[in-house]
Scaffold this motif. Sequence first.
Motif, PDB file in Angstrom:
ATOM      1  N   THR A  49     148.520 -18.052 104.556  1.00 20.52           N
ATOM      2  CA  THR A  49     148.690 -18.764 105.826  1.00 20.52           C
ATOM      3  C   THR A  49     148.725 -17.780 106.990  1.00 20.52           C
ATOM      4  O   THR A  49     148.071 -17.980 108.012  1.00 20.52           O
ATOM      5  CB  THR A  49     149.992 -19.596 105.817  1.00 20.52           C
ATOM      6  N   LEU A  50     149.459 -16.685 106.799  1.00 25.58           N
ATOM      7  CA  LEU A  50     149.616 -15.701 107.869  1.00 25.58           C
ATOM      8  C   LEU A  50     148.290 -15.039 108.235  1.00 25.58           C
ATOM      9  O   LEU A  50     147.969 -14.866 109.408  1.00 25.58           O
ATOM     10  CB  LEU A  50     150.634 -14.644 107.433  1.00 25.58           C
ATOM     11  N   TRP A  53     144.965 -18.133 108.228  1.00 26.59           N
ATOM     12  CA  TRP A  53     145.328 -18.899 109.420  1.00 26.59           C
ATOM     13  C   TRP A  53     144.222 -19.869 109.815  1.00 26.59           C
ATOM     14  O   TRP A  53     143.803 -19.938 110.958  1.00 26.59           O
ATOM     15  CB  TRP A  53     145.705 -17.953 110.553  1.00 26.59           C
ATOM     16  N   LEU A 112     145.052 -14.649 116.002  1.00 21.04           N
ATOM     17  CA  LEU A 112     146.123 -15.637 116.171  1.00 21.04           C
ATOM     18  C   LEU A 112     145.602 -17.025 116.524  1.00 21.04           C
ATOM     19  O   LEU A 112     146.346 -17.996 116.508  1.00 21.04           O
ATOM     20  CB  LEU A 112     147.081 -15.170 117.280  1.00 21.04           C
ATOM     21  N   SER A 114     144.100 -20.641 116.500  1.00 19.71           N
ATOM     22  CA  SER A 114     143.949 -21.753 115.561  1.00 19.71           C
ATOM     23  C   SER A 114     143.559 -22.964 116.380  1.00 19.71           C
ATOM     24  O   SER A 114     143.607 -22.933 117.611  1.00 19.71           O
ATOM     25  CB  SER A 114     145.255 -22.024 114.820  1.00 19.71           C
ATOM     26  N   LEU A 145     152.627 -20.305 114.249  1.00 22.88           N
ATOM     27  CA  LEU A 145     152.335 -19.544 113.030  1.00 22.88           C
ATOM     28  C   LEU A 145     153.606 -19.391 112.192  1.00 22.88           C
ATOM     29  O   LEU A 145     153.580 -19.518 110.957  1.00 22.88           O
ATOM     30  CB  LEU A 145     151.743 -18.172 113.391  1.00 22.88           C
TER      31      LEU A 145
END
Lengths: 237, 109
Positions: A49-50, A53, A112, A114, A145
């Motif tokens: 996920t990190l 993303w 970063l 999304s 996040l």
Amino acid sequence: MVSGNVEVMRKAMLDALSLPAFILLFTMMGFGSLARGAGFGAEMAALATLFIWGLPGQLAMVELTVTGQGIVAIVFACSLANARFLPMVVSFVPAMSRGRSSLPGMMLDAQLLSINSWAVCLREFPQIEPEFRHRYYLTFASSILAAAVAGTLLGYHGAVLLPGVLVLGLIFVSPLFFALVLSAVPGRAERFSMILGCATIPLAHYLFPSVDLLITGVVGGSLGFALGKFWSGGDAN
Amino acid sequence: MQTESLWLIVLGCAAATFVWRGLGVVVVKRIDSRGAFFQWITCVSYAMVAGLVFRMIIMPESDLASVSLPIRVGAVVIAFAAYFAFRRRLVAGVLAGSLSLSVMAYLVG
């Protein structure tokens, strides 16, 4: 107009907490539980996920791992499912109106990004002084996040069991949120593009499911762009 | 699958996703943000995102597929009605749409 470091960060966190952080928490719980089923470790799911993303790519990764595909095929499918980041980065980064920015800084901004940050920031930017937009984006993006990673771990460890119909309503929150946000997007060409994107996706999905979004973007976006130009008689905007 | 292979998959997927983001940065560096190419790629983004949302509502691959299409569309209509009724409050629209989907799914299913 919102300005000032503290005020902008406060707004970003409140905007994140109003819905998007909750959406990410919940949708990533779904990913966490799927990742566990596919045999990934909790720390692998959290790092996916990190660092990936992008949920469509993460889901492709998990689904293909379950069916026992080769590593190269899995990575390729994940990449294709997340290809939307190319046009999203291109259309988003200039909107932050940063004069000079370093390449590593821009790479971090891109990492970063999304779909939530993209949609919410493009919506909120007109109300924020240009020099504070980048700070707003960083605060908002890192807030959601964090919620997403927390959701992944909660889902992995099977934290919450709700009645089935409520879960369905919660899954529906994400498309509802985006439908409402996108309905307020200004600009004729953008609106044409969205309508044509909706018109293109069913056939594209039926014919080429793995690249349906790419086809939808190029076909719907190009037609919408052309129609926007035609309508305004070729002048700017 | 072995632990090492799973790690390789996670890292490979992260790198392969970053390729698109990185390419985006490379393109940004080279284009005029007021030019036609920028306008076009913005349109491509909007078409993609709208298509993705439309796909989630009309052709869901999640558990939502168990809810019939009229219920899903009805919940979207209710969400928009609440959104406009409450002076464009996103929370109002989302709550109304989500709850009405749950209620309709409960009553029908």
